[in-house]
Design a protein around this motif. Structure first.
Motif, PDB file in Angstrom:
ATOM      1  N   GLU A 135       7.115 107.347   9.919  1.00 16.41           N
ATOM      2  CA  GLU A 135       6.705 105.988  10.378  1.00 16.41           C
ATOM      3  C   GLU A 135       6.047 105.252   9.408  1.00 16.41           C
ATOM      4  O   GLU A 135       5.713 104.002   9.157  1.00 16.41           O
ATOM      5  CB  GLU A 135       5.652 105.968  11.716  1.00 16.41           C
ATOM      6  CG  GLU A 135       6.767 106.548  12.824  1.00 16.41           C
ATOM      7  CD  GLU A 135       5.990 106.340  13.968  1.00 16.41           C
ATOM      8  OE1 GLU A 135       5.299 105.389  14.413  1.00 16.41           O
ATOM      9  OE2 GLU A 135       6.056 107.481  14.919  1.00 16.41           O
ATOM     10  N   ALA A 136       5.416 105.670   8.399  1.00 16.43           N
ATOM     11  CA  ALA A 136       4.623 105.322   7.275  1.00 16.43           C
ATOM     12  C   ALA A 136       4.784 106.084   6.046  1.00 16.43           C
ATOM     13  O   ALA A 136       4.745 107.303   6.186  1.00 16.43           O
ATOM     14  CB  ALA A 136       2.966 105.372   7.877  1.00 16.43           C
ATOM     15  N   SER A 137       4.870 105.262   4.720  1.00 12.88           N
ATOM     16  CA  SER A 137       5.139 105.843   3.610  1.00 12.88           C
ATOM     17  C   SER A 137       3.868 106.076   2.522  1.00 12.88           C
ATOM     18  O   SER A 137       3.907 107.135   1.770  1.00 12.88           O
ATOM     19  CB  SER A 137       6.169 105.195   2.834  1.00 12.88           C
ATOM     20  OG  SER A 137       5.879 103.904   2.592  1.00 12.88           O
ATOM     21  N   GLU A 138       2.822 105.416   2.883  1.00  8.41           N
ATOM     22  CA  GLU A 138       1.506 105.492   2.070  1.00  8.41           C
ATOM     23  C   GLU A 138       0.542 106.519   2.661  1.00  8.41           C
ATOM     24  O   GLU A 138       0.363 106.813   3.724  1.00  8.41           O
ATOM     25  CB  GLU A 138       0.919 104.177   1.953  1.00  8.41           C
ATOM     26  CG  GLU A 138      -0.308 104.276   1.075  1.00  8.41           C
ATOM     27  CD  GLU A 138      -1.003 102.865   1.172  1.00  8.41           C
ATOM     28  OE1 GLU A 138      -2.309 102.835   0.533  1.00  8.41           O
ATOM     29  OE2 GLU A 138      -0.800 102.043   2.084  1.00  8.41           O
ATOM     30  N   GLN A 139       0.272 107.434   1.747  1.00  7.78           N
ATOM     31  CA  GLN A 139      -0.459 108.609   2.039  1.00  7.78           C
ATOM     32  C   GLN A 139      -2.016 108.395   1.551  1.00  7.78           C
ATOM     33  O   GLN A 139      -1.917 108.067   0.236  1.00  7.78           O
ATOM     34  CB  GLN A 139       0.034 110.042   1.827  1.00  7.78           C
ATOM     35  CG  GLN A 139      -0.548 111.197   2.362  1.00  7.78           C
ATOM     36  CD  GLN A 139       0.154 112.552   2.242  1.00  7.78           C
ATOM     37  OE1 GLN A 139       1.117 112.370   1.016  1.00  7.78           O
ATOM     38  NE2 GLN A 139      -0.045 113.493   2.976  1.00  7.78           N
ATOM     39  N   LEU A 140      -2.960 108.556   2.158  1.00  8.84           N
ATOM     40  CA  LEU A 140      -4.478 108.516   1.615  1.00  8.84           C
ATOM     41  C   LEU A 140      -5.182 109.641   2.266  1.00  8.84           C
ATOM     42  O   LEU A 140      -4.787 110.237   3.327  1.00  8.84           O
ATOM     43  CB  LEU A 140      -5.061 107.267   2.312  1.00  8.84           C
ATOM     44  CG  LEU A 140      -4.584 105.850   1.831  1.00  8.84           C
ATOM     45  CD1 LEU A 140      -5.244 104.699   2.521  1.00  8.84           C
ATOM     46  CD2 LEU A 140      -4.738 105.824   0.501  1.00  8.84           C
ATOM     47  N   SER A 141      -6.172 109.991   1.527  1.00  8.83           N
ATOM     48  CA  SER A 141      -6.799 111.192   2.105  1.00  8.83           C
ATOM     49  C   SER A 141      -7.764 110.798   3.250  1.00  8.83           C
ATOM     50  O   SER A 141      -8.061 109.478   3.489  1.00  8.83           O
ATOM     51  CB  SER A 141      -7.934 111.608   0.880  1.00  8.83           C
ATOM     52  OG  SER A 141      -9.070 110.648   0.887  1.00  8.83           O
ATOM     53  N   ALA A 142      -8.228 111.833   4.140  1.00 10.91           N
ATOM     54  CA  ALA A 142      -8.967 111.627   5.263  1.00 10.91           C
ATOM     55  C   ALA A 142     -10.044 110.832   4.904  1.00 10.91           C
ATOM     56  O   ALA A 142     -10.808 110.077   6.024  1.00 10.91           O
ATOM     57  CB  ALA A 142      -8.879 112.794   5.937  1.00 10.91           C
ATOM     58  N   SER A 143     -10.687 111.204   3.806  1.00  9.34           N
ATOM     59  CA  SER A 143     -12.210 110.738   3.591  1.00  9.34           C
ATOM     60  C   SER A 143     -12.101 109.272   2.760  1.00  9.34           C
ATOM     61  O   SER A 143     -13.082 108.975   2.302  1.00  9.34           O
ATOM     62  CB  SER A 143     -12.787 111.625   2.611  1.00  9.34           C
ATOM     63  OG  SER A 143     -12.131 111.883   1.403  1.00  9.34           O
ATOM     64  N   HIS A 144     -10.678 108.470   2.566  1.00  6.49           N
ATOM     65  CA  HIS A 144     -10.745 107.581   1.798  1.00  6.49           C
ATOM     66  C   HIS A 144     -11.425 106.259   2.725  1.00  6.49           C
ATOM     67  O   HIS A 144     -11.469 106.282   3.933  1.00  6.49           O
ATOM     68  CB  HIS A 144      -9.090 107.040   1.900  1.00  6.49           C
ATOM     69  CG  HIS A 144      -8.904 105.965   0.883  1.00  6.49           C
ATOM     70  ND1 HIS A 144      -9.120 104.749   1.223  1.00  6.49           N
ATOM     71  CD2 HIS A 144      -8.394 105.664  -0.394  1.00  6.49           C
ATOM     72  CE1 HIS A 144      -8.822 103.885   0.309  1.00  6.49           C
ATOM     73  NE2 HIS A 144      -8.282 104.498  -0.596  1.00  6.49           N
ATOM     74  N   PRO A 145     -11.972 105.538   1.937  1.00  3.75           N
ATOM     75  CA  PRO A 145     -12.911 104.499   2.890  1.00  3.75           C
ATOM     76  C   PRO A 145     -12.337 103.546   3.895  1.00  3.75           C
ATOM     77  O   PRO A 145     -12.793 103.440   4.762  1.00  3.75           O
ATOM     78  CB  PRO A 145     -13.529 103.684   1.454  1.00  3.75           C
ATOM     79  CG  PRO A 145     -13.485 104.585   0.361  1.00  3.75           C
ATOM     80  CD  PRO A 145     -12.300 105.514   0.617  1.00  3.75           C
TER      81      PRO A 145
END
Length: 113
Positions: free
Chosen positions: A21-31
């Protein structure tokens, strides 16, 4: 790491566990992820109870300080307070003085200046 879905303005609107459903991945700790979670997480009843308990402690301290202020300005006499209240205030003062002594005594008795 969660996958994020953004709106047309670039704000995160949802988090997903996979790239379907989404292609961009960020870390869980990303602001941005942390900000999104903080805005969307509904406080639990336990969180409200904890906040209320903390507020009760603050109000108790405010009340104690107010009583001391009224006494110092001679607007009330300590002896005007009920005996139970007098005793509780004296007990708290004793506890605070013991705590203050412990904090002030940072040197070991064997240490010399």
């Amino acid at each position: 790491m969660p996958y994020v879905k953004r709106d047309s303005a670039g704000r995160i609107v949802s988090l997903h566990g996979d790239a379907e459903e989404a292609s961009e991945q960020l870390s869980a700790s990303h602001p941005e992820v942390e900000r999104f979670l903080a805005q969307t997480t509904m406080p639990t009843p336990e969180a409200f109870k904890r906040a209320l308990a903390e507020s009760d402690q603050d109000i108790a301290r405010i009340t104690e300080d107010l009583i001391h202020l009224l006494i110092s300005k001679n607007l009330i006499l300590f002896t005007d307070l009920p005996n139970v209240v007098q005793q509780k205030l004296l007990d708290r003062e004793r506890l605070r003085s013991h705590l203050q002594e412990a904090e002030d005594n940072f040197l070991d008795d064997s240490e010399l200046l």
